[in-house]
Design a protein around this motif. Structure first.
Motif, PDB file in Angstrom:
ATOM      1  N   VAL A   1       0.876  -1.167   0.000  1.00 25.24           N
ATOM      2  CA  VAL A   1       0.000   0.000   0.000  1.00 25.24           C
ATOM      3  C   VAL A   1       0.910   1.212   0.000  1.00 25.24           C
ATOM      4  O   VAL A   1       1.489   1.588   1.001  1.00 25.24           O
ATOM      5  N   HIS A   2       1.020   1.781  -1.164  1.00 29.05           N
ATOM      6  CA  HIS A   2       2.073   2.769  -1.356  1.00 29.05           C
ATOM      7  C   HIS A   2       1.473   4.128  -1.584  1.00 29.05           C
ATOM      8  O   HIS A   2       0.362   4.414  -1.158  1.00 29.05           O
ATOM      9  N   HIS A   3       2.192   4.960  -2.337  1.00 29.76           N
ATOM     10  CA  HIS A   3       1.876   6.391  -2.430  1.00 29.76           C
ATOM     11  C   HIS A   3       0.485   6.729  -2.931  1.00 29.76           C
ATOM     12  O   HIS A   3       0.044   7.830  -2.746  1.00 29.76           O
ATOM     13  N   ASP A   4      -0.183   5.805  -3.601  1.00 24.28           N
ATOM     14  CA  ASP A   4      -1.503   6.152  -4.086  1.00 24.28           C
ATOM     15  C   ASP A   4      -2.427   6.541  -2.934  1.00 24.28           C
ATOM     16  O   ASP A   4      -3.430   7.199  -3.129  1.00 24.28           O
TER      17      ASP A   4
ATOM     18  N   HIS B   1      -1.548   8.515  -0.644  1.00 27.20           N
ATOM     19  CA  HIS B   1      -1.268   9.907  -0.341  1.00 27.20           C
ATOM     20  C   HIS B   1      -2.384  10.792  -0.887  1.00 27.20           C
ATOM     21  O   HIS B   1      -2.730  10.712  -2.048  1.00 27.20           O
TER      22      HIS B   1
ATOM     23  N   ASP C   1      -3.797  14.883  -0.896  1.00 24.66           N
ATOM     24  CA  ASP C   1      -3.517  16.260  -0.533  1.00 24.66           C
ATOM     25  C   ASP C   1      -4.418  17.140  -1.396  1.00 24.66           C
ATOM     26  O   ASP C   1      -4.107  17.445  -2.533  1.00 24.66           O
TER      27      ASP C   1
ATOM     28  N   LEU D   1      -5.332  20.264  -1.137  1.00 29.18           N
ATOM     29  CA  LEU D   1      -4.808  21.586  -1.476  1.00 29.18           C
ATOM     30  C   LEU D   1      -3.778  21.452  -2.596  1.00 29.18           C
ATOM     31  O   LEU D   1      -3.740  22.256  -3.524  1.00 29.18           O
ATOM     32  N   GLY D   2      -2.945  20.405  -2.491  1.00 27.68           N
ATOM     33  CA  GLY D   2      -1.941  20.164  -3.523  1.00 27.68           C
ATOM     34  C   GLY D   2      -2.592  19.930  -4.869  1.00 27.68           C
ATOM     35  O   GLY D   2      -2.151  20.467  -5.881  1.00 27.68           O
ATOM     36  N   SER D   3      -3.667  19.156  -4.876  1.00 31.93           N
ATOM     37  CA  SER D   3      -4.255  18.855  -6.184  1.00 31.93           C
ATOM     38  C   SER D   3      -4.982  20.075  -6.733  1.00 31.93           C
ATOM     39  O   SER D   3      -5.043  20.281  -7.941  1.00 31.93           O
TER      40      SER D   3
ATOM     41  N   PHE E   1       2.061  13.884  -7.538  1.00 35.28           N
ATOM     42  CA  PHE E   1       1.111  13.107  -8.345  1.00 35.28           C
ATOM     43  C   PHE E   1       1.860  11.957  -9.024  1.00 35.28           C
ATOM     44  O   PHE E   1       2.260  12.073 -10.181  1.00 35.28           O
ATOM     45  N   PRO E   2       2.032  10.838  -8.315  1.00 36.24           N
ATOM     46  CA  PRO E   2       2.841   9.742  -8.883  1.00 36.24           C
ATOM     47  C   PRO E   2       2.264   9.188 -10.178  1.00 36.24           C
ATOM     48  O   PRO E   2       3.014   8.864 -11.103  1.00 36.24           O
TER      49      PRO E   2
ATOM     50  N   VAL F   1       4.186  21.491  -7.497  1.00 38.09           N
ATOM     51  CA  VAL F   1       3.299  21.114  -6.395  1.00 38.09           C
ATOM     52  C   VAL F   1       4.084  20.319  -5.352  1.00 38.09           C
ATOM     53  O   VAL F   1       3.922  20.520  -4.145  1.00 38.09           O
TER      54      VAL F   1
ATOM     55  N   ARG G   1       4.295  21.505  -1.510  1.00 34.91           N
ATOM     56  CA  ARG G   1       3.450  20.799  -0.551  1.00 34.91           C
ATOM     57  C   ARG G   1       4.164  19.717   0.233  1.00 34.91           C
ATOM     58  O   ARG G   1       3.651  19.263   1.244  1.00 34.91           O
TER      59      ARG G   1
ATOM     60  N   GLU H   1       9.888   3.706  -0.358  1.00 35.71           N
ATOM     61  CA  GLU H   1       9.342   4.941   0.199  1.00 35.71           C
ATOM     62  C   GLU H   1      10.419   5.918   0.640  1.00 35.71           C
ATOM     63  O   GLU H   1      10.118   6.896   1.331  1.00 35.71           O
TER      64      GLU H   1
END
Lengths: 205, 536
Positions: A6-9, A11, A13, A15-17, B115-116, B184, B188, B520
């Protein structure tokens, strides 16, 4: 396969998007900015011809389309408020209205374009070649800029369509509505560009 | 994995972590910024090989006057495709997409970019652009307009121009999305305590670059779309017969393509600003000055585009305005050079391979920069415009600047990326051979240009023969150097000795974690409490 799977997906944010969306809107503005420069230069060089050519366009259809887009901007803004108020049904209705209005805009555009094309006013047509350089440039810019704008309408519709489906499947709800808000921002951009295109082609005569 | 304290969990590097995917899917489905960086690196290596071969073919053609290898049409196609590949597929994405992707998140203490998935998507767009470039080679023959696609020839030529222009358009999108992602990310995702002024200089340079990518690329995008509209529909935007203005095309094209030079060089400068303090064991001199000059270059770089058009017929006012602005943009670059040199002053320099690349970068970059001023001055430009001098100048900047920094960076960060070391003596040999070859290849072209040899001709007068032979010889030497460098790196990436922890004694975050990093990057997000570049 361990817990690292279960990785960065994961994550998230908002405000970031939103920041990302704004930056993308900058690039879109600059994309059209290039065309506005070209328009300004050629209008300056062919004032008389641009003046006369603009009279060929139907202000009524243009106005109707402007009103349609303005209303659709309002409905999409209302949908982001509706979703925050947890009103799923209203959200779906408002996005739906926006999509229908977008479609009406495109249909109007289609008839407008085909009217022009049936009169032989399209890039590279023999009729246009005889009219002179100012008309060639005016209608070249007209088709290119409104065409590119129509492409943006379609992209916006896909964007909002995804939002619609997600709201419907409850994947997008009051605590997770950034996608819809970004779609709304994009839709306002599409609206805004039209607000500039409309006077440049229809009103300034 | 040596000097680290033992942990309960075994360190699993990003190269070992396959997320349950197999074979090539480990790569092309991974949203890990490090794997994406390597995807870019490998695709660029393929293109670079093609570009170098095309360059070599041109130099072989120029070994003697008259037709030796190819005629005028083939030569035009060769320099066009060479330019398109080198500019759009290699140097523009070059450092940002490879090292920016790999290092930016690590250096600011983040687990990935903001945004990966968009990041992976950007690579797919890059591949799509490459495919369009490949398509342009077939059909009616490769494009022959030069990489600038100047109107009106770009829509009058019978060659396969359209896919190449659309390819450049698509590649622009990849560049925009990468820049957006990085901005970004930097805004951020900096680790707690990493204020703007504690951020290392490489992320700073990526930040400046990202803004240029974002704000300049759309202009060339729309311009290339207009050229496409011209070719497909015959609209007439740039066709004088239909009232269009070809000069307007040049303006629009260079509004992007000059800032693009700074997309190429800023990250290169960022990499040099990382390498030099590490190998002089000294804090970088004038951190703030470097940051400000980075932003100044990004800003002023917007307003100099028309210096590519001094002989195209602009008003006198426009000419001297753009000339002055061009001189201004040289100042922040010179500030950086000053800072690097001063950092070395009284430092304890260890001349490892990355440092040699960095030092030779400064040398090459200064020649490239100063000859740029010769071209930025109106009177001398009229004499030198469209001569071999220009070719020499921008190869010193674009290939010298970006190339030397790229090789410096890959030799510097190699232990982080692969966890292995390369063979030092081969790397050193490759560097010196490359350096000598480079100067021998492009040096004579300054002389040839001043003597009046035009660029983009397959033929030349007998009087230019001597320097051209030297130049072609230099090309062969340089390629020998390249082969040594690349072979050494490929071999070492597969089977080099395991690198010790932080072999160069770097201070940034990428040196404090285990190499290669885990998926990570950090087990725990670090808290930054002091400025970087502090050496004991």
């Amino acid at each position: 396969m361990s817990e690292t799977a279960v990785h960065h997906d994961e994550h998230r944010d908002d405000l970031g998007s939103k920041l990302g969306m704004w930056l993308f809107i900058f690039t879109e503005l600059l994309l059209f900015g290039g065309l506005f420069i070209v328009y300004a230069v050629y209008r300056h060089a062919n004032q008389e011809a641009f003046h006369l050519a603009a009279k060929q366009l139907d202000v009524t259809v243009g106005t109707i389309n402007t009103v349609i887009l303005l209303i659709s901007s309002m409905t999409i803004a209302m949908s982001t408020t509706a979703i925050q108020k947890k009103d799923k049904k209203l959200t779906l209705i408002l996005i739906g209205i926006t999509l229908i209005l977008a479609l009406v805009f495109l249909v109007n555009k289609y008839f407008e374009w085909s009217g022009k094309i049936s009169h032989g006013l399209y890039p590279g047509s023999p009729v246009l070649e005889e009219l002179g350089q100012g008309d060639i440039l005016f209608f070249g810019l007209y088709f290119f800029m409104t065409g590119l704008h129509a492409v943006h309408i379609i992209v916006g519709m896909v964007f909002l369509g995804v939002g619609f489906m997600r709201v419907k499947n409850d994947r997008l709800s009051f605590d997770n509505y950034q996608l819809l808000e970004n779609g709304g921002l994009y839709w306002h951009l599409v609206d805004l560009i039209w607000i500039f295109l409309f006077p440049l082609f229809y009103l300034i005569t | 994995m040596t000097s680290q304290t033992s942990e309960s969990k075994v360190h699993k590097t990003y190269l070992e972590e396959d997320m349950g995917r197999k074979g090539i899917f480990k790569w092309i489905l991974s949203t890990d910024h490090k794997r994406i960086a390597l995807l870019y690196l490998y695709s660029m290596m393929v293109w670079f090989t093609v570009g170098v071969v095309l360059g070599l073919l041109m130099k072989l053609e120029l070994i003697a006057p008259g037709k030796t290898l190819m005629g005028p049409q083939a030569y035009n196609a060769t320099f066009t495709v060479h330019g398109v590949i080198m500019i759009f597929l290699i140097v523009i994405p070059g450092l940002p997409a490879v090292f920016g992707n790999f290092l930016l998140p690590i250096q600011i203490g983040a687990k990935d970019v903001a945004f990966p998935r968009l990041n992976l998507f950007s690579w797919y767009i890059y591949v799509l652009g490459s495919i369009l470039v490949i398509i342009s080679l077939f059909g009616n023959g490769p494009p022959d307009t030069g990489w600038t696609f100047y109107a009106p020839y770009s829509f009058k030529t019978g060659t396969n121009m359209l896919p190449a222009a659309l390819g450049a358009f698509v590649l622009g999108f990849s560049s925009i999305l990468t820049g957006l992602n990085f901005i970004v990310t930097i805004h951020r995702m900096r680790a707690p305590g990493m204020t703007w002024m504690k951020m290392p200089l490489f992320p700073w340079s990526i930040y400046g670059t990202a803004w240029i990518q974002l704000l300049a690329t759309p202009i060339v995008g729309i311009t290339l779309l207009m050229v496409a509209g011209e070719r497909i529909l015959g609209i007439g935007f740039f066709d004088p017969a239909k009232g269009g203005d070809p000069l307007l095309y040049q303006h629009l094209f260079w509004i992007y393509s000059h800032p693009a030079v700074y997309i190429m060089i800023l990250p290169a400068m960022g990499a040099i600003s990382e390498i030099i303090p590490t190998f002089t064991r000294k804090t970088i001199f004038g951190y703030k000055a470097i940051v400000i000059s980075t932003l100044a270059i990004a800003f002023v770089g917007y307003f100099v585009w028309a210096h590519h058009m001094f002989t195209s017929g602009m008003s006198g006012t426009a000419l001297f305005t753009f000339s002055i602005l061009t001189f201004l943009v040289a100042i922040p670059s010179a500030i950086k050079v000053f800072n690097w040199i001063t950092t070395m002053h009284k430092g304890s320099i260890s001349t490892e391979v990355p440092f040699q690349w960095a030092a030779s970068f400064i040398f090459i970059f200064m020649i490239g920069g100063l000859t740029g001023l010769v071209l930025g001055a109106l009177a001398t430009d009229v004499h030198l415009h469209d001569t071999a001098f220009v070719v020499a100048h921008f190869h010193f900047i674009v290939f010298g600047g970006v190339g030397f920094a790229f090789f410096g960076a890959i030799h510097y960060w190699f232990p982080v990326i692969y966890g292995r070391m390369y063979d030092n003596s081969w790397a050193r040999t490759g560097w010196i051979v490359f350096f000598i070859g480079f100067v021998t290849l492009y040096g004579p072209m300054f002389y040839l240009g001043m003597k009046g040899m035009p660029r983009r001709y397959f033929d030349y007068l007998e009087e230019f023969h001597g320097p051209n032979i030297i130049s072609t010889f230099g090309a062969l030497v340089m390629i020998t150097g390249l082969v040594i460098i690349v072979t050494n790196l490929i071999k070492s990436a597969r089977s080099g000795p395991i690198a010790p922890h932080n072999p160069w004694g770097g201070t940034n975050l990428e040196w404090r974690i285990k190499s290669p990093p885990s998926l990570e990057n950090f087990d725990e997000i670090p808290v930054i409490d002091k400025a970087t570049y502090k050496f004991d």
